[in-house]
Design a protein around this motif. Structure first.
Motif, PDB file in Angstrom:
ATOM      1  N   ASP A   1       1.044  -3.326  -5.102  1.00  0.00           N
ATOM      2  CA  ASP A   1       2.448  -3.287  -4.709  1.00  0.00           C
ATOM      3  C   ASP A   1       2.813  -4.386  -3.728  1.00  0.00           C
ATOM      4  OD1 ASP A   1       3.393  -0.848  -6.109  1.00  0.00           O
ATOM      5  OD2 ASP A   1       1.874   0.122  -4.866  1.00  0.00           O
ATOM      6  N   GLY A   2       1.813  -4.960  -3.078  1.00  0.00           N
ATOM      7  CA  GLY A   2       2.069  -6.009  -2.105  1.00  0.00           C
ATOM      8  C   GLY A   2       0.814  -6.296  -1.307  1.00  0.00           C
ATOM      9  N   THR A   3       0.955  -7.111  -0.285  1.00  0.00           N
ATOM     10  CA  THR A   3      -0.168  -7.416   0.603  1.00  0.00           C
ATOM     11  C   THR A   3       0.211  -7.071   2.030  1.00  0.00           C
ATOM     12  OG1 THR A   3       0.566  -9.716   0.874  1.00  0.00           O
ATOM     13  CG2 THR A   3      -1.034  -9.256  -0.891  1.00  0.00           C
ATOM     14  N   ALA A   4      -0.804  -6.829   2.844  1.00  0.00           N
ATOM     15  CA  ALA A   4      -0.595  -6.493   4.246  1.00  0.00           C
ATOM     16  C   ALA A   4      -1.592  -7.263   5.094  1.00  0.00           C
ATOM     17  CB  ALA A   4      -0.761  -4.987   4.467  1.00  0.00           C
ATOM     18  N   GLY A   5      -1.107  -7.825   6.201  1.00  0.00           N
ATOM     19  CA  GLY A   5      -1.973  -8.582   7.092  1.00  0.00           C
ATOM     20  C   GLY A   5      -2.611  -7.688   8.137  1.00  0.00           C
ATOM     21  N   LEU A   6      -3.870  -7.972   8.479  1.00  0.00           N
ATOM     22  CA  LEU A   6      -4.554  -7.225   9.530  1.00  0.00           C
ATOM     23  C   LEU A   6      -4.038  -7.676  10.888  1.00  0.00           C
ATOM     24  CD1 LEU A   6      -6.723  -5.213  10.415  1.00  0.00           C
ATOM     25  CD2 LEU A   6      -8.384  -7.082  10.343  1.00  0.00           C
ATOM     26  N   ARG A   7      -3.430  -6.735  11.610  1.00  0.00           N
ATOM     27  CA  ARG A   7      -2.819  -7.049  12.903  1.00  0.00           C
ATOM     28  C   ARG A   7      -3.829  -6.935  14.043  1.00  0.00           C
ATOM     29  NH1 ARG A   7       2.823  -4.231  14.660  1.00  0.00           N
ATOM     30  NH2 ARG A   7       3.412  -5.242  12.683  1.00  0.00           N
ATOM     31  N   SER A   8      -4.665  -5.929  14.009  1.00  0.00           N
ATOM     32  CA  SER A   8      -5.657  -5.753  15.071  1.00  0.00           C
ATOM     33  C   SER A   8      -6.820  -4.923  14.561  1.00  0.00           C
ATOM     34  CB  SER A   8      -5.039  -5.062  16.307  1.00  0.00           C
ATOM     35  OG  SER A   8      -4.654  -3.726  15.996  1.00  0.00           O
ATOM     36  N   ARG A   9      -7.936  -5.068  15.244  1.00  0.00           N
ATOM     37  CA  ARG A   9      -9.154  -4.329  14.889  1.00  0.00           C
ATOM     38  C   ARG A   9      -9.770  -3.800  16.179  1.00  0.00           C
ATOM     39  NH1 ARG A   9     -12.728  -5.612  10.111  1.00  0.00           N
ATOM     40  NH2 ARG A   9     -14.318  -3.992  10.268  1.00  0.00           N
ATOM     41  N   THR A  10      -9.905  -2.466  16.272  1.00  0.00           N
ATOM     42  CA  THR A  10     -10.420  -1.843  17.483  1.00  0.00           C
ATOM     43  C   THR A  10     -11.727  -1.132  17.162  1.00  0.00           C
ATOM     44  OG1 THR A  10      -8.147  -1.465  18.242  1.00  0.00           O
ATOM     45  CG2 THR A  10      -9.915  -0.259  19.365  1.00  0.00           C
ATOM     46  N   PRO A  11     -12.852  -1.694  17.579  1.00  0.00           N
ATOM     47  CA  PRO A  11     -14.138  -1.063  17.289  1.00  0.00           C
ATOM     48  C   PRO A  11     -14.444   0.058  18.278  1.00  0.00           C
ATOM     49  CG  PRO A  11     -14.495  -3.121  18.448  1.00  0.00           C
ATOM     50  CD  PRO A  11     -13.007  -2.995  18.243  1.00  0.00           C
ATOM     51  N   SER A  12     -15.205   1.038  17.805  1.00  0.00           N
ATOM     52  CA  SER A  12     -15.719   2.085  18.681  1.00  0.00           C
ATOM     53  C   SER A  12     -17.187   2.271  18.342  1.00  0.00           C
ATOM     54  CB  SER A  12     -14.947   3.390  18.496  1.00  0.00           C
ATOM     55  OG  SER A  12     -15.177   3.920  17.207  1.00  0.00           O
ATOM     56  N   GLU A  13     -17.789   3.305  18.886  1.00  0.00           N
ATOM     57  CA  GLU A  13     -19.226   3.474  18.688  1.00  0.00           C
ATOM     58  C   GLU A  13     -19.575   3.763  17.228  1.00  0.00           C
ATOM     59  OE1 GLU A  13     -22.959   6.148  20.412  1.00  0.00           O
ATOM     60  OE2 GLU A  13     -20.918   6.495  21.147  1.00  0.00           O
ATOM     61  N   HIS A  14     -18.731   4.547  16.561  1.00  0.00           N
ATOM     62  CA  HIS A  14     -19.082   4.986  15.210  1.00  0.00           C
ATOM     63  C   HIS A  14     -18.072   4.604  14.136  1.00  0.00           C
ATOM     64  CE1 HIS A  14     -22.455   7.208  16.768  1.00  0.00           C
ATOM     65  NE2 HIS A  14     -21.677   7.862  17.614  1.00  0.00           N
ATOM     66  N   TRP A  15     -16.939   4.019  14.486  1.00  0.00           N
ATOM     67  CA  TRP A  15     -15.957   3.634  13.475  1.00  0.00           C
ATOM     68  C   TRP A  15     -15.072   2.522  14.030  1.00  0.00           C
ATOM     69  CZ3 TRP A  15     -15.572   8.405  15.986  1.00  0.00           C
ATOM     70  CH2 TRP A  15     -14.453   8.549  16.833  1.00  0.00           C
ATOM     71  N   ASP A  16     -14.322   1.897  13.139  1.00  0.00           N
ATOM     72  CA  ASP A  16     -13.351   0.876  13.536  1.00  0.00           C
ATOM     73  C   ASP A  16     -11.957   1.340  13.132  1.00  0.00           C
ATOM     74  OD1 ASP A  16     -15.486  -0.623  14.318  1.00  0.00           O
ATOM     75  OD2 ASP A  16     -15.096  -2.330  12.984  1.00  0.00           O
ATOM     76  N   VAL A  17     -10.979   1.069  13.978  1.00  0.00           N
ATOM     77  CA  VAL A  17      -9.579   1.351  13.661  1.00  0.00           C
ATOM     78  C   VAL A  17      -8.911   0.025  13.343  1.00  0.00           C
ATOM     79  CG1 VAL A  17      -7.381   2.254  14.479  1.00  0.00           C
ATOM     80  CG2 VAL A  17      -9.521   3.380  15.145  1.00  0.00           C
ATOM     81  N   LEU A  18      -8.361  -0.070  12.133  1.00  0.00           N
ATOM     82  CA  LEU A  18      -7.698  -1.294  11.688  1.00  0.00           C
ATOM     83  C   LEU A  18      -6.201  -1.046  11.575  1.00  0.00           C
ATOM     84  CD1 LEU A  18     -10.696  -1.813  10.936  1.00  0.00           C
ATOM     85  CD2 LEU A  18      -9.863  -3.040   8.921  1.00  0.00           C
ATOM     86  N   ARG A  19      -5.406  -1.895  12.224  1.00  0.00           N
ATOM     87  CA  ARG A  19      -3.952  -1.794  12.154  1.00  0.00           C
ATOM     88  C   ARG A  19      -3.412  -2.942  11.304  1.00  0.00           C
ATOM     89  NH1 ARG A  19       0.093  -0.598  17.170  1.00  0.00           N
ATOM     90  NH2 ARG A  19      -1.086   1.367  16.983  1.00  0.00           N
ATOM     91  N   PHE A  20      -2.574  -2.592  10.320  1.00  0.00           N
ATOM     92  CA  PHE A  20      -2.023  -3.569   9.389  1.00  0.00           C
ATOM     93  C   PHE A  20      -0.502  -3.635   9.518  1.00  0.00           C
ATOM     94  CE2 PHE A  20      -6.007  -2.258   7.483  1.00  0.00           C
ATOM     95  CZ  PHE A  20      -6.533  -3.434   6.979  1.00  0.00           C
ATOM     96  N   ASP A  21       0.054  -4.791   9.178  1.00  0.00           N
ATOM     97  CA  ASP A  21       1.503  -4.908   9.048  1.00  0.00           C
ATOM     98  C   ASP A  21       1.959  -4.056   7.869  1.00  0.00           C
ATOM     99  OD1 ASP A  21       1.685  -6.810  11.118  1.00  0.00           O
ATOM    100  OD2 ASP A  21       1.196  -8.432   9.727  1.00  0.00           O
ATOM    101  N   LEU A  22       3.132  -3.452   7.998  1.00  0.00           N
ATOM    102  CA  LEU A  22       3.677  -2.609   6.939  1.00  0.00           C
ATOM    103  C   LEU A  22       4.912  -3.278   6.341  1.00  0.00           C
ATOM    104  CD1 LEU A  22       3.902  -0.017   5.301  1.00  0.00           C
ATOM    105  CD2 LEU A  22       5.057   1.068   7.259  1.00  0.00           C
ATOM    106  N   PRO A  23       4.843  -3.731   5.085  1.00  0.00           N
ATOM    107  CA  PRO A  23       6.028  -4.306   4.443  1.00  0.00           C
ATOM    108  C   PRO A  23       7.162  -3.292   4.413  1.00  0.00           C
ATOM    109  CG  PRO A  23       4.048  -4.782   3.165  1.00  0.00           C
ATOM    110  CD  PRO A  23       3.655  -3.779   4.214  1.00  0.00           C
ATOM    111  N   ALA A  24       8.373  -3.729   4.771  1.00  0.00           N
ATOM    112  CA  ALA A  24       9.507  -2.816   4.898  1.00  0.00           C
ATOM    113  C   ALA A  24       9.807  -2.092   3.595  1.00  0.00           C
ATOM    114  CB  ALA A  24      10.741  -3.590   5.371  1.00  0.00           C
ATOM    115  N   ASP A  25       9.638  -2.775   2.450  1.00  0.00           N
ATOM    116  CA  ASP A  25       9.986  -2.136   1.183  1.00  0.00           C
ATOM    117  C   ASP A  25       8.998  -1.071   0.760  1.00  0.00           C
ATOM    118  OD1 ASP A  25       8.112  -4.215   0.842  1.00  0.00           O
ATOM    119  OD2 ASP A  25       8.554  -4.333  -1.302  1.00  0.00           O
TER     120      ASP A  25
END
Length: 224
Positions: free
Chosen positions: A103-127
Motif C-alpha cells: 500500500d505504500g512505504t514508511a520511513g524508520l523514524r527512530s529505533r529504541t533498543p532494550s535488553e530483550h527487544w527493540d521498539v521501532l517508530r515509523f512515519d505514518l502516511p496520511a492516506d
C-alpha cells in the motif's frame, strides 16, 4: 495469500535493467525447495512470480508500478530481503492474511533498543492512517507485526529477538524505508461504510449471506 511469517532471508544476486522493467535474481535455497515456475514468493512483502529458477536462485520480473510503489527499486546486488512462499491450504495461519500488494512505504523514524527487544517508530502516511489501530496487524517488509503504539503521523512496533534475528528488521537503520501493507479487512470495511452498505447477514435457511443494501447507522446513506 501470505501470512507474514518470514521463512528465509534471501540475497539479491543481480539486478538487470530492462528499460521499462527490472529482472532480479535472488538466492534463496529454502523457499525454492518446492517452487515451480509461475509460483508466488513474497519479497519484502511484494508478491512476485518465479520466472526462472536454478537449484538455489530464482528470477522475478518487476514492473514500473512495483518499482515506484515499493522499496524493491532501491535494492542492489548483495541486498538482503525477507522471503515467504504463498500459503498452502491446510497450513497454520501464524500471522495474518496478507496479499503481497504493498500500500505504500514508511520511513524508520527512530529505533529504541532494550535488553530483550527493540521498539521501532515509523512515519505514518496520511492516506493509510485510517487503517491502523493499536494492537492491530501491520505488514512491514512482509513481516506480520502488531502495532504497539500509534500517533497522528507515526506508529510503533516492538520486535522480539526472534524477529530481529530471522528478518531484515534487525539491520534496519533510521532513515531507511519498509514496504507497508495494511490489514485488507480494514480496507473492505472502510469501503462498505463509505458507500453505505451494511455487512451481509446469514439468512438462517440456506446458510448463505444476504446483503441488506441499507445504510449503515451513522453514515446517512452517503456514497463517496
Amino acid at each position: 495469500m501470505f501470512t507474514g511469517i518470514v521463512e528465509e532471508i534471501g540475497t539479491v544476486r543481480s539486478v538487470t535493467d530492462l528499460g521499462d522493467s527490472v529482472r532480479m535474481t535472488i538466492a534463496a535455497p529454502r523457499v525454492l525447495e518446492d517452487a515451480r515456475l509461475g509460483d508466488s514468493i513474497a519479497v519484502n512483502g511484494v508478491c512476485l512470480t518465479v520466472a526462472e529458477r536454478t537449484a538455489d536462485t530464482f528470477d522475478a520480473d518487476l514492473m514500473k508500478i512495483t518499482l515506484d510503489n515499493s522499496n524493491l527499486g532501491a535494492l542492489n546486488t548483495g541486498s538482503r530481503v525477507n522471503l515467504e512462499r504463498a500459503l498452502a491450504a491446510g497450513e497454520r495461519l501464524g500471522g495474518h492474511i496478507m496479499q503481497g500488494h504493498v500500500d505504500g512505504t514508511a520511513g524508520l523514524r527512530s529505533r529504541t533498543p532494550s535488553e530483550h527487544w527493540d521498539v521501532l517508530r515509523f512515519d505514518l502516511p496520511a492516506d493509510l492512517s485510517p487503517y491502523l489501530v493499536t494492537r492491530g496487524s501491520i505488514a512491514l517488509n512482509g513481516t506480520s507485526l502488531t502495532i504497539a503504539g500509534l500517533g497522528e503521523d507515526w506508529f510503533e512496533v516492538s520486535l522480539i529477538p526472534t524477529t530481529l534475528a530471522e528478518t531484515t528488521h534487525g539491520d534496519l537503520e533510521v532513515g531507511e524505508t519498509v514496504n507497508l501493507e495494511v490489514d485488507v479487512l480494514g480496507k473492505y470495511v472502510e469501503r462498505m461504510l463509505r458507500h453505505g452498505v451494511a455487512p451481509g447477514v446469514a439468512d438462517g435457511a440456506g446458510g448463505g449471506a444476504v446483503a441488506t443494501g441499507g445504510p449503515v447507522p451513522g453514515t446517512a446513506g452517503t456514497a463517496g
